[in-house]
Design a protein around this motif. Structure first.
Motif, PDB file in Angstrom:
ATOM      1  N   LEU A 102      36.417  37.315  49.328  1.00  0.00           N
ATOM      2  CA  LEU A 102      36.642  35.991  49.743  1.00  0.00           C
ATOM      3  C   LEU A 102      37.878  35.197  48.711  1.00  0.00           C
ATOM      4  O   LEU A 102      38.535  34.118  49.229  1.00  0.00           O
ATOM      5  CB  LEU A 102      35.215  34.971  49.634  1.00  0.00           C
ATOM      6  CG  LEU A 102      34.474  35.369  51.003  1.00  0.00           C
ATOM      7  CD1 LEU A 102      33.132  34.422  50.498  1.00  0.00           C
ATOM      8  CD2 LEU A 102      35.095  35.359  52.192  1.00  0.00           C
ATOM      9  N   LEU A 103      37.919  35.820  47.592  1.00  0.00           N
ATOM     10  CA  LEU A 103      39.010  35.368  46.794  1.00  0.00           C
ATOM     11  C   LEU A 103      40.405  35.777  47.151  1.00  0.00           C
ATOM     12  O   LEU A 103      40.716  36.801  47.994  1.00  0.00           O
ATOM     13  CB  LEU A 103      38.788  36.300  45.309  1.00  0.00           C
ATOM     14  CG  LEU A 103      37.540  35.758  44.713  1.00  0.00           C
ATOM     15  CD1 LEU A 103      37.527  36.785  43.474  1.00  0.00           C
ATOM     16  CD2 LEU A 103      37.435  34.342  44.267  1.00  0.00           C
ATOM     17  N   GLY A 104      41.285  34.738  46.796  1.00  0.00           N
ATOM     18  CA  GLY A 104      42.693  35.202  47.001  1.00  0.00           C
ATOM     19  C   GLY A 104      43.188  36.449  46.215  1.00  0.00           C
ATOM     20  O   GLY A 104      42.548  36.916  45.309  1.00  0.00           O
ATOM     21  N   GLU A 105      44.365  36.903  46.426  1.00  0.00           N
ATOM     22  CA  GLU A 105      44.932  38.122  45.947  1.00  0.00           C
ATOM     23  C   GLU A 105      45.004  38.070  44.213  1.00  0.00           C
ATOM     24  O   GLU A 105      44.458  38.627  43.419  1.00  0.00           O
ATOM     25  CB  GLU A 105      46.210  38.724  46.354  1.00  0.00           C
ATOM     26  CG  GLU A 105      46.807  39.867  45.810  1.00  0.00           C
ATOM     27  CD  GLU A 105      47.691  40.660  46.478  1.00  0.00           C
ATOM     28  OE1 GLU A 105      48.535  41.723  46.118  1.00  0.00           O
ATOM     29  OE2 GLU A 105      47.920  40.523  47.610  1.00  0.00           O
ATOM     30  N   ARG A 106      45.631  37.040  43.835  1.00  0.00           N
ATOM     31  CA  ARG A 106      45.756  36.860  42.370  1.00  0.00           C
ATOM     32  C   ARG A 106      44.544  36.798  41.640  1.00  0.00           C
ATOM     33  O   ARG A 106      44.311  37.445  40.658  1.00  0.00           O
ATOM     34  CB  ARG A 106      46.482  35.557  42.024  1.00  0.00           C
ATOM     35  CG  ARG A 106      46.939  35.634  40.586  1.00  0.00           C
ATOM     36  CD  ARG A 106      47.639  34.396  40.287  1.00  0.00           C
ATOM     37  NE  ARG A 106      47.768  34.191  39.128  1.00  0.00           N
ATOM     38  CZ  ARG A 106      49.005  33.656  38.378  1.00  0.00           C
ATOM     39  NH1 ARG A 106      49.888  32.957  38.812  1.00  0.00           N
ATOM     40  NH2 ARG A 106      48.856  33.946  36.811  1.00  0.00           N
ATOM     41  N   PRO A 107      43.385  35.845  42.186  1.00  0.00           N
ATOM     42  CA  PRO A 107      42.123  36.005  41.313  1.00  0.00           C
ATOM     43  C   PRO A 107      41.216  37.299  41.608  1.00  0.00           C
ATOM     44  O   PRO A 107      40.715  37.761  40.716  1.00  0.00           O
ATOM     45  CB  PRO A 107      41.376  34.830  42.118  1.00  0.00           C
ATOM     46  CG  PRO A 107      42.278  34.052  42.799  1.00  0.00           C
ATOM     47  CD  PRO A 107      43.360  34.786  43.115  1.00  0.00           C
ATOM     48  N   ARG A 108      41.419  37.995  42.560  1.00  0.00           N
ATOM     49  CA  ARG A 108      40.864  39.352  42.865  1.00  0.00           C
ATOM     50  C   ARG A 108      41.500  40.186  41.995  1.00  0.00           C
ATOM     51  O   ARG A 108      40.962  41.153  41.281  1.00  0.00           O
ATOM     52  CB  ARG A 108      41.201  40.032  44.399  1.00  0.00           C
ATOM     53  CG  ARG A 108      40.356  39.444  45.378  1.00  0.00           C
ATOM     54  CD  ARG A 108      40.369  40.536  46.542  1.00  0.00           C
ATOM     55  NE  ARG A 108      41.535  40.877  46.902  1.00  0.00           N
ATOM     56  CZ  ARG A 108      42.280  40.325  47.995  1.00  0.00           C
ATOM     57  NH1 ARG A 108      41.683  39.397  48.960  1.00  0.00           N
ATOM     58  NH2 ARG A 108      43.377  40.909  48.476  1.00  0.00           N
ATOM     59  N   ARG A 109      42.865  40.197  41.570  1.00  0.00           N
ATOM     60  CA  ARG A 109      43.554  41.212  40.637  1.00  0.00           C
ATOM     61  C   ARG A 109      43.087  40.870  39.236  1.00  0.00           C
ATOM     62  O   ARG A 109      42.617  41.644  38.351  1.00  0.00           O
ATOM     63  CB  ARG A 109      45.098  41.092  40.782  1.00  0.00           C
ATOM     64  CG  ARG A 109      45.790  41.958  39.886  1.00  0.00           C
ATOM     65  CD  ARG A 109      47.176  42.038  40.061  1.00  0.00           C
ATOM     66  NE  ARG A 109      47.209  42.651  41.374  1.00  0.00           N
ATOM     67  CZ  ARG A 109      48.386  42.380  42.294  1.00  0.00           C
ATOM     68  NH1 ARG A 109      49.394  41.687  42.016  1.00  0.00           N
ATOM     69  NH2 ARG A 109      48.448  42.963  43.484  1.00  0.00           N
ATOM     70  N   ARG A 110      42.950  39.464  38.975  1.00  0.00           N
ATOM     71  CA  ARG A 110      42.436  39.089  37.726  1.00  0.00           C
ATOM     72  C   ARG A 110      40.850  39.765  37.360  1.00  0.00           C
ATOM     73  O   ARG A 110      40.434  40.128  36.146  1.00  0.00           O
ATOM     74  CB  ARG A 110      42.463  37.477  37.470  1.00  0.00           C
ATOM     75  CG  ARG A 110      43.930  37.017  37.416  1.00  0.00           C
ATOM     76  CD  ARG A 110      43.979  35.754  37.302  1.00  0.00           C
ATOM     77  NE  ARG A 110      43.635  34.966  35.943  1.00  0.00           N
ATOM     78  CZ  ARG A 110      43.209  33.734  35.921  1.00  0.00           C
ATOM     79  NH1 ARG A 110      43.323  33.077  36.509  1.00  0.00           N
ATOM     80  NH2 ARG A 110      42.849  33.629  34.714  1.00  0.00           N
TER      81      ARG A 110
END
Length: 126
Positions: A102-110
């Motif tokens: 459900l997170l965007g790509e950047r928060p997922r990567r973090r």
């Protein structure tokens, strides 16, 4: 031998259905069967025809090959409890994966980087 494959396909079907947050009834309605049939597919009691597998793949938004992923590994581990299979069957894991996507790509990567740092290094593929 065939039954082992049916069980594997059923586990993959259940895993994907749960990951998407669908009930057996919802999936059954989408592919035009009763929910009891989905239950039988998921436990490996009934074989999934090629046509039905195609419909399920479409409904679950995965390629047909998804259901066969890990089959050779699973067949080598027959008779043993596969840790990864048990891990992905846990509600906690499914909740985490749903929240992750459900997170965007950047928060997922973090978040992934955080998990790796807490683990103490690179994660190995199972």
């Amino acid at each position: 031998m065939g039954n082992d494959i049916d069980v594997h396909l059923g586990k993959r079907l259940r895993r994907r259905r749960r990951l998407l947050g669908l009930t057996q009834q919802q999936l059954a309605e989408t592919v035009g069967v009763r929910f009891q049939q989905i239950q039988k597919y998921e436990c490996g009691a009934n074989r999934i025809s090629a046509a039905r597998l195609w419909q399920l793949a479409e409904a679950l938004e995965v390629p047909v090959g998804y259901f066969y992923d890990g089959l050779s590994t699973a067949r080598r581990e027959i008779g043993e409890a596969a840790e990864s299979g048990e891990m992905f069957a846990r509600k906690e894991t499914l909740d985490l994966v749903r929240a992750y996507y459900l997170l965007g790509e950047r928060p997922r990567r973090r978040l992934l980087d955080l998990a790796k740092s807490l683990h103490g290094g690179e994660l190995v593929d199972a």
